[in-house]
Design a protein around this motif. Structure first.
Motif, PDB file in Angstrom:
ATOM      1  N   THR A  60      61.035  -3.218  10.957  1.00  0.00           N
ATOM      2  CA  THR A  60      60.340  -3.494  12.210  1.00  0.00           C
ATOM      3  C   THR A  60      60.642  -4.916  12.644  1.00  0.00           C
ATOM      4  O   THR A  60      60.554  -5.851  11.834  1.00  0.00           O
ATOM      5  CB  THR A  60      58.822  -3.307  12.060  1.00  0.00           C
ATOM      6  OG1 THR A  60      58.554  -1.956  11.659  1.00  0.00           O
ATOM      7  CG2 THR A  60      58.106  -3.587  13.370  1.00  0.00           C
ATOM      8  N   ILE A  77      59.460  -3.528  17.490  1.00  0.00           N
ATOM      9  CA  ILE A  77      60.591  -2.640  17.720  1.00  0.00           C
ATOM     10  C   ILE A  77      60.959  -1.991  16.385  1.00  0.00           C
ATOM     11  O   ILE A  77      61.279  -2.689  15.413  1.00  0.00           O
ATOM     12  CB  ILE A  77      61.817  -3.391  18.279  1.00  0.00           C
ATOM     13  CG1 ILE A  77      61.453  -4.136  19.574  1.00  0.00           C
ATOM     14  CG2 ILE A  77      62.983  -2.432  18.500  1.00  0.00           C
ATOM     15  CD1 ILE A  77      61.060  -3.238  20.717  1.00  0.00           C
ATOM     16  N   PHE A 129      67.490   2.018  17.252  1.00  0.00           N
ATOM     17  CA  PHE A 129      66.108   1.540  17.344  1.00  0.00           C
ATOM     18  C   PHE A 129      65.386   2.319  18.426  1.00  0.00           C
ATOM     19  O   PHE A 129      66.001   2.966  19.288  1.00  0.00           O
ATOM     20  CB  PHE A 129      66.073   0.036  17.636  1.00  0.00           C
ATOM     21  CG  PHE A 129      66.737  -0.387  18.923  1.00  0.00           C
ATOM     22  CD1 PHE A 129      65.988  -0.601  20.073  1.00  0.00           C
ATOM     23  CD2 PHE A 129      68.116  -0.578  18.982  1.00  0.00           C
ATOM     24  CE1 PHE A 129      66.595  -0.988  21.256  1.00  0.00           C
ATOM     25  CE2 PHE A 129      68.731  -0.964  20.167  1.00  0.00           C
ATOM     26  CZ  PHE A 129      67.973  -1.166  21.308  1.00  0.00           C
ATOM     27  N   ASP A 130      64.073   2.277  18.375  1.00  0.00           N
ATOM     28  CA  ASP A 130      63.239   2.855  19.423  1.00  0.00           C
ATOM     29  C   ASP A 130      63.062   1.802  20.512  1.00  0.00           C
ATOM     30  O   ASP A 130      62.430   0.768  20.276  1.00  0.00           O
ATOM     31  CB  ASP A 130      61.863   3.257  18.877  1.00  0.00           C
ATOM     32  CG  ASP A 130      61.936   4.425  17.909  1.00  0.00           C
ATOM     33  OD1 ASP A 130      63.022   5.026  17.779  1.00  0.00           O
ATOM     34  OD2 ASP A 130      60.900   4.738  17.291  1.00  0.00           O
ATOM     35  N   PRO A 131      63.640   2.011  21.699  1.00  0.00           N
ATOM     36  CA  PRO A 131      63.482   1.013  22.761  1.00  0.00           C
ATOM     37  C   PRO A 131      62.007   0.717  23.036  1.00  0.00           C
ATOM     38  O   PRO A 131      61.140   1.578  22.859  1.00  0.00           O
ATOM     39  CB  PRO A 131      64.148   1.676  23.965  1.00  0.00           C
ATOM     40  CG  PRO A 131      65.137   2.633  23.363  1.00  0.00           C
ATOM     41  CD  PRO A 131      64.472   3.147  22.125  1.00  0.00           C
ATOM     42  N   ARG A 132      61.742  -0.496  23.452  1.00  0.00           N
ATOM     43  CA  ARG A 132      60.367  -0.903  23.762  1.00  0.00           C
ATOM     44  C   ARG A 132      59.687   0.165  24.610  1.00  0.00           C
ATOM     45  O   ARG A 132      60.280   0.771  25.506  1.00  0.00           O
ATOM     46  CB  ARG A 132      60.353  -2.247  24.481  1.00  0.00           C
ATOM     47  CG  ARG A 132      61.177  -2.265  25.739  1.00  0.00           C
ATOM     48  CD  ARG A 132      60.997  -3.533  26.554  1.00  0.00           C
ATOM     49  NE  ARG A 132      61.209  -4.743  25.781  1.00  0.00           N
ATOM     50  CZ  ARG A 132      60.498  -5.864  25.949  1.00  0.00           C
ATOM     51  NH1 ARG A 132      59.541  -5.922  26.877  1.00  0.00           N
ATOM     52  NH2 ARG A 132      60.742  -6.933  25.236  1.00  0.00           N
ATOM     53  N   SER A 137      58.064   2.084  18.199  1.00  0.00           N
ATOM     54  CA  SER A 137      57.905   0.729  18.715  1.00  0.00           C
ATOM     55  C   SER A 137      56.576   0.648  19.461  1.00  0.00           C
ATOM     56  O   SER A 137      55.885   1.657  19.645  1.00  0.00           O
ATOM     57  CB  SER A 137      59.064   0.382  19.649  1.00  0.00           C
ATOM     58  OG  SER A 137      60.293   0.352  18.947  1.00  0.00           O
ATOM     59  N   SER A 139      54.437   1.298  22.052  1.00  0.00           N
ATOM     60  CA  SER A 139      54.803   2.377  22.970  1.00  0.00           C
ATOM     61  C   SER A 139      53.839   2.485  24.148  1.00  0.00           C
ATOM     62  O   SER A 139      52.657   2.150  24.046  1.00  0.00           O
ATOM     63  CB  SER A 139      54.866   3.715  22.227  1.00  0.00           C
ATOM     64  OG  SER A 139      53.625   4.033  21.641  1.00  0.00           O
ATOM     65  N   VAL A 197      65.280  -4.086  27.330  1.00  0.00           N
ATOM     66  CA  VAL A 197      65.797  -3.429  26.115  1.00  0.00           C
ATOM     67  C   VAL A 197      67.078  -4.121  25.666  1.00  0.00           C
ATOM     68  O   VAL A 197      67.300  -4.345  24.467  1.00  0.00           O
ATOM     69  CB  VAL A 197      66.039  -1.935  26.365  1.00  0.00           C
ATOM     70  CG1 VAL A 197      66.655  -1.271  25.130  1.00  0.00           C
ATOM     71  CG2 VAL A 197      64.734  -1.232  26.740  1.00  0.00           C
ATOM     72  N   ASP A 200      66.187  -7.260  23.938  1.00  0.00           N
ATOM     73  CA  ASP A 200      65.751  -6.950  22.570  1.00  0.00           C
ATOM     74  C   ASP A 200      66.955  -6.698  21.669  1.00  0.00           C
ATOM     75  O   ASP A 200      67.004  -7.164  20.525  1.00  0.00           O
ATOM     76  CB  ASP A 200      64.853  -5.710  22.561  1.00  0.00           C
ATOM     77  CG  ASP A 200      63.546  -5.901  23.313  1.00  0.00           C
ATOM     78  OD1 ASP A 200      63.144  -7.057  23.551  1.00  0.00           O
ATOM     79  OD2 ASP A 200      62.926  -4.869  23.663  1.00  0.00           O
TER      80      ASP A 200
END
Length: 546
Positions: A60, A77, A129-132, A137, A139, A197, A200
């Motif tokens: 994370t 993230i 990764f899980d975008p913001r 992330s 969410s 994103v 990030d």
């Protein structure tokens, strides 16, 4: 048929739909928004073995919610990595975005990983990764529970609305949906642009120790990559952008006042051309190879039109699923994404043909139900789903309050790309789209309607320019792509300052869903040593559709 979450059923596999923009027009600072005075702290990644994904590591990262206020609120993230299979010759990390927008990378990377070129998997750690605002992330969530959201969205017509009454129902449902986001979305709502994103991702690049970014982005991921390349042009090592968004069309504020994003992109035209290819190829083989074949291309196309006409008159239920005209069109579009199918990600054209034939039989039965002596036929065969099945993947237990909601798609889409801001603009758009893209046009027009009353934009979105000087980029376009048409890839090759287009003949959405060993060889070689294919290279797909 396995019932999928409402968000995915409504979008019918937007796993790789389109992209959006971010940042300040004319930005000149390479690594920061124009108003930022100090660089953000590089996140520390504490890699741990992922739950439910053997061989993967999860971590994370903490990044600023607002990159203009580096010392302000931080968000999380979620990140995942699969180490290089040839660590002795490892080059660095290859960042991968699975598309969407709003598709989480942590849950989907294990399914996408086998589709990436062998050379890339050997020489790079594959990082996603899980975008913001999405996934695990920090969410965007507009409802107390996923069931609350599902209950509201279930009131909307399946696929898209047909007729005045359904149109008003659709508009009312998404008015309530948007109001829920206005009430409950919180600060994340205004910071979900692709530019943020990309910012990030620039911090994540530094966190894994890479001096420059190596990246693979299909569909929406292509736009995220193009945005990164123009925000951080000197930080690009290599980028493969597969199934491209046309950045100029995506950011067109003039056309965006009367025409939705997907119609400006020509997604309706791409779907129409690919549907024609599907029906033509199916009609040229017998039913042992394509279940829906009527013996010729023309007859098979006519059969499809007749099927939709029957469903307009009377929906049918097959294997417990109710198929209306609009639901069938939506399922057909998503079924065109992959010719051969990809395990865990998408079904193939044979599966789509089998579904259409089941519906043909069911509608034939419906029309004969009143004939004496005719017994009802009940289909019990499982129906194909073009949607991926993904398990929760994390380095620890995921918070039970998080869910994958439709707002995570629209949080990016509506923040980035202009759309008409009054709901009554969309019925006429649907008519226009269906006139130029028979059967499938309305589906794309109505997908943008929730943006009409979306309650937020991102002040730091990026709208161009997209011609900043970078390392050479490799673009890939499939000639008959149902979501990101080939013309968009050609357009982007001209808009970017230093790009080469690799063409793949055939049909389907991106090479990631439609395997071409020829294309994989060029992509792998480019990612490893930056060698581009010769100008004008055209690759064939590995197999015929039927």
């Amino acid at each position: 048929m396995t019932r999928r979450p409402t968000r995915l059923r409504h979008l019918a596999a937007v796993i790789a739909l389109t992209a959006v923009a971010g940042g300040t027009t004319g930005m000149t600072a390479d690594a920061q928004p124009a108003s930022a005075t100090t660089p953000a702290a590089v996140p520390q990644l504490d890699w741990q073995a992922c739950q439910n994904a053997p061989g993967y590591q999860c971590a994370t990262a903490n990044v600023p919610l607002d990159h203009d206020q580096q010392e302000g609120r931080q968000i999380e993230i979620a990140v995942i990595k699969r180490p290089a299979t040839d660590p002795a010759h490892r080059i660095g990390s290859l960042f991968f975005n699975p598309g969407g927008p709003g598709t989480p990378g942590v849950a989907t990377l294990p399914a996408f990983y086998p589709q990436l070129p062998t050379q890339a998997r050997a020489r790079f750690d594959i990082v996603s990764f899980d975008p913001r605002g999405t996934g695990q992330s920090t969410s965007l969530q507009c409802f107390d529970t996923q069931q609350d959201e599902a209950n509201l969205l279930a009131q909307a017509p399946a696929g898209f609305p047909v007729g005045f009454r359904e149109e008003q129902t659709w508009i009312n449902v998404y008015t309530d949906f948007n109001q829920a986001c206005a009430r409950n979305g919180g600060p994340t709502l205004s910071h979900m642009s692709s530019a943020n994103v990309a910012r990030d991702m620039n911090l994540l690049r530094q966190a894994v120790g890479d001096p420059k970014l190596t990246y693979y982005g299909p569909s929406y991921g292509s736009y995220l990559g193009a945005t990164y390349a123009n925000l951080f042009p000197s930080s690009v090592r290599a980028m493969t952008l597969d199934g491209n968004i046309d950045a100029r069309a995506w950011n067109d504020t003039v056309a965006g006042s009367y025409l939705g994003s997907f119609l400006r992109e020509g997604s309706d035209l791409g779907s129409s051309a690919t549907l024609d290819l599907f029906l033509s190829e199916c009609g040229q083989v017998d039913t042992s190879r394509c279940a829906f074949s009527a013996g010729s291309a023309k007859a098979t196309s006519s059969k499809f039109a007749t099927l939709l006409s029957r469903l307009r008159a009377a929906p049918v239920t097959v294997s417990g699923t109710r198929f209306t005209y609009a639901a069938t069109v939506t399922q057909t579009v998503s079924g065109l994404y992959s010719q051969q199918g990809v395990t865990g990600l998408a079904t193939g054209w044979n599966d789509l043909a089998a579904l259409l034939q089941q519906l043909w039989s069911a509608t034939s039965q419906e029309s004969e139900r009143s004939v004496p002596g005719k017994a009802a036929i009940t289909s019990t065969a499982p129906l194909p789903s073009p949607l991926p099945h993904t398990e929760s993947v994390s380095a620890g237990p995921a918070p039970v309050t998080k869910y994958a909601g439709l707002e995570q798609f629209y949080g990016v889409m509506c923040s980035d790309s202009p759309n008409p801001r009054f709901p009554q603009a969309y019925p006429s758009q649907a008519q226009t789209a269906n006139a130029r893209a028979p059967h499938v046009g309305a589906r794309w027009a109505w997908t943008n309607e929730p943006c009409a009353q979306w309650p937020a934009t991102d002040p730091d979105r990026y709208t161009g320019p997209f011609d900043r000087s970078t390392a050479p980029l490799l673009l890939v376009g499939v000639e008959n792509d149902p979501a990101t048409p080939y013309e968009a890839s050609r357009s982007m090759a001209g808009q970017l300052a230093n790009a080469r287009l690799l063409t793949v003949s055939g049909g389907g959405h991106t090479t990631l869903f439609n395997k071409s060993d020829c294309a994989d060889a060029h992509i792998g070689k480019y990612l490893v040593d930056s060698t581009l294919p010769p100008v004008g290279t055209v690759c064939a797909q590995n197999a015929e559709p039927f």
